[in-house]
Design an enzyme around this catalytic site. Structure first.
Site, PDB file in Angstrom:
ATOM      1  N   THR A 176       1.140   3.579   2.310  1.00  0.00           N
ATOM      2  CA  THR A 176       1.865   3.828   3.565  1.00  0.00           C
ATOM      3  C   THR A 176       3.094   2.928   3.628  1.00  0.00           C
ATOM      4  O   THR A 176       4.191   3.368   4.003  1.00  0.00           O
ATOM      5  CB  THR A 176       0.942   3.594   4.779  1.00  0.00           C
ATOM      6  OG1 THR A 176      -0.322   4.210   4.529  1.00  0.00           O
ATOM      7  CG2 THR A 176       1.541   4.179   6.049  1.00  0.00           C
ATOM      8  N   GLY A 215       0.108  -1.563   6.487  1.00  0.00           N
ATOM      9  CA  GLY A 215      -0.925  -0.546   6.692  1.00  0.00           C
ATOM     10  C   GLY A 215      -2.279  -1.183   6.968  1.00  0.00           C
ATOM     11  O   GLY A 215      -2.387  -2.395   7.164  1.00  0.00           O
ATOM     12  N   ALA A 216      -3.309  -0.345   6.982  1.00  0.00           N
ATOM     13  CA  ALA A 216      -4.675  -0.836   7.196  1.00  0.00           C
ATOM     14  C   ALA A 216      -5.651   0.156   6.580  1.00  0.00           C
ATOM     15  O   ALA A 216      -5.337   1.339   6.419  1.00  0.00           O
ATOM     16  CB  ALA A 216      -4.968  -0.978   8.690  1.00  0.00           C
ATOM     17  N   GLU A 253      -0.976 -10.861   2.652  1.00  0.00           N
ATOM     18  CA  GLU A 253      -0.749 -10.101   3.894  1.00  0.00           C
ATOM     19  C   GLU A 253      -1.047 -10.975   5.110  1.00  0.00           C
ATOM     20  O   GLU A 253      -0.308 -10.972   6.093  1.00  0.00           O
ATOM     21  CB  GLU A 253      -1.615  -8.840   3.903  1.00  0.00           C
ATOM     22  CG  GLU A 253      -1.159  -7.818   2.868  1.00  0.00           C
ATOM     23  CD  GLU A 253      -2.098  -6.637   2.704  1.00  0.00           C
ATOM     24  OE1 GLU A 253      -1.649  -5.641   2.124  1.00  0.00           O
ATOM     25  OE2 GLU A 253      -3.251  -6.708   3.122  1.00  0.00           O
ATOM     26  N   GLY A 255       0.820  -1.216   0.000  1.00  0.00           N
ATOM     27  CA  GLY A 255       0.000   0.000   0.000  1.00  0.00           C
ATOM     28  C   GLY A 255       0.846   1.254   0.000  1.00  0.00           C
ATOM     29  O   GLY A 255       2.081   1.214   0.058  1.00  0.00           O
ATOM     30  N   LYS A 308      -7.518   6.419   9.762  1.00  0.00           N
ATOM     31  CA  LYS A 308      -7.828   4.975   9.740  1.00  0.00           C
ATOM     32  C   LYS A 308      -8.326   4.451  11.090  1.00  0.00           C
ATOM     33  O   LYS A 308      -8.819   3.326  11.175  1.00  0.00           O
ATOM     34  CB  LYS A 308      -6.573   4.170   9.347  1.00  0.00           C
ATOM     35  CG  LYS A 308      -5.878   4.620   8.068  1.00  0.00           C
ATOM     36  CD  LYS A 308      -6.709   4.299   6.843  1.00  0.00           C
ATOM     37  CE  LYS A 308      -6.043   4.674   5.544  1.00  0.00           C
ATOM     38  NZ  LYS A 308      -4.881   3.895   5.197  1.00  0.00           N
ATOM     39  N   GLY A 321      -7.006  -4.895   2.729  1.00  0.00           N
ATOM     40  CA  GLY A 321      -7.288  -5.447   1.409  1.00  0.00           C
ATOM     41  C   GLY A 321      -7.672  -4.400   0.384  1.00  0.00           C
ATOM     42  O   GLY A 321      -7.983  -4.733  -0.760  1.00  0.00           O
ATOM     43  N   GLY A 322      -7.604  -3.121   0.799  1.00  0.00           N
ATOM     44  CA  GLY A 322      -7.884  -2.047  -0.166  1.00  0.00           C
ATOM     45  C   GLY A 322      -6.961  -2.125  -1.376  1.00  0.00           C
ATOM     46  O   GLY A 322      -7.314  -1.703  -2.474  1.00  0.00           O
ATOM     47  N   GLY A 323      -5.787  -2.693  -1.176  1.00  0.00           N
ATOM     48  CA  GLY A 323      -4.846  -2.866  -2.285  1.00  0.00           C
ATOM     49  C   GLY A 323      -4.885  -4.274  -2.865  1.00  0.00           C
ATOM     50  O   GLY A 323      -3.994  -4.662  -3.637  1.00  0.00           O
TER      51      GLY A 323
HETATM   52  C1  5RP Z   1      -3.490  -3.605   0.863  1.00  0.00           C
HETATM   53  C2  5RP Z   1      -3.797  -3.167   2.235  1.00  0.00           C
HETATM   54  C3  5RP Z   1      -3.263  -1.837   2.662  1.00  0.00           C
HETATM   55  O1  5RP Z   1      -2.460  -2.022   3.777  1.00  0.00           O
HETATM   56  C4  5RP Z   1      -4.411  -0.933   2.980  1.00  0.00           C
HETATM   57  O2  5RP Z   1      -5.272  -0.875   1.838  1.00  0.00           O
HETATM   58  C5  5RP Z   1      -3.924   0.477   3.331  1.00  0.00           C
HETATM   59  O3  5RP Z   1      -3.359   1.055   2.212  1.00  0.00           O
HETATM   60  P1  5RP Z   1      -2.811   2.545   2.199  1.00  0.00           P
HETATM   61  O4  5RP Z   1      -1.596   2.562   3.059  1.00  0.00           O
HETATM   62  O5  5RP Z   1      -2.516   2.806   0.752  1.00  0.00           O
HETATM   63  O6  5RP Z   1      -3.903   3.429   2.726  1.00  0.00           O
HETATM   64  O7  5RP Z   1      -4.441  -3.825   3.013  1.00  0.00           O
HETATM   65  O8  5RP Z   1      -4.154  -4.792   0.518  1.00  0.00           O
END
Ligand code: 5RP
Length: 222
Positions: A31, A82-83, A103, A29, A121, A95-97
């Protein structure tokens, strides 16, 4: 401070959890990208990394950090990721990415999960962020109906007009409208549905430490 600056702040702060001479677990991600950039400044002090995605692997290698296959490494001292949401107990939605399955695998082989996140977050209860779930494509419709039966609204994540394909060759559904009052029970239940590869609730593998980027600096929650 901008959100990007907060991410850079926690990415840098996470370096103190990296154990010299060892292999570090690395998440995915924007972060984590800041963390990887910071990690490059101490690359001569570590053996390398186990990566949770093709994207992180590319970035690590480009910066000269060796990447090990997770099967080559029995256990890791620390996993940094990250989260999308984290509650005050360290339960997360991730899982946003689209990297949630790898993970969870790297988190499972790590003794400590250090979450790095900007303050947006932190939530009192999980569920506002659409919950990512990796599914085997032939089960997608059935899994979506099961979420509908619990009051959720699931959609297949798309990319370039087609269902997104994960690093593992599967699809993602994102589910809105869920109330995740008991993250452990929720993760346990959904993980058992046929065709679910990974649910994006990280309750069994919750974060022991959260480095939260705030305008007052990095707050450590544990
Ligand atoms: C990827 C994730 C990332 O950790 C989560 O989406 C946070 O991403 P970002 O740091 O871009 O906000 O779980 O699958």
């Amino acid at each position: 401070m901008t959100q990007d600056e907060l991410k850079a702040l926690v990415g840098q702060a996470a370096l103190k959890y990296v154990v010299p001479g060892e292999i570090v677990g690395v998440g995915t991600g924007s972060t984590v990208n800041k963390f990887i950039d910071a990690l490059a400044t101490m690359k001569d002090q570590i053996k390398g990394a186990v990566s949770s995605s093709e994207a992180s692997t590319v970035r690590l290698k480009a910066l000269g950090i060796p990447v090990f296959d997770s099967n080559e490494v029995e256990s890791l001292s620390v996993y940094i990721d990250g989260a999308d949401e984290i509650d005050h107990q360290g339960h997360m939605v991730k899982g946003g990415g689209a990297a949630l399955t790898r993970e969870k695998i790297v988190a499972a082989q790590s003794k400590q999960f250090v979450c790095i996140a900007d303050e947006s977050k932190l939530v009192d209860a999980l569920g506002a962020f659409p919950l990512p779930v990796e599914v085997i494509p032939m089960a997608t419709a059935r899994v979506m109906r099961q979420f509908a039966a619990m009051g959720g609204r699931a959609v297949v994540r798309m990319k370039d007009g087609q269902a997104l394909v994960t690093d593992n060759g599967q699809h993602i559904v994102d589910v809105k409208g869920l109330k995740i009052t008991d993250p452990v029970a929720f993760e346990t239940e959904v993980s058992q549905w046929p065709g679910v590869v990974t649910v994006g609730v990280f309750a069994w593998q919750k974060a022991q430490v959260c480095l939260l980027g705030t305008s007052q600096g990095v707050k450590t929650l544990n």
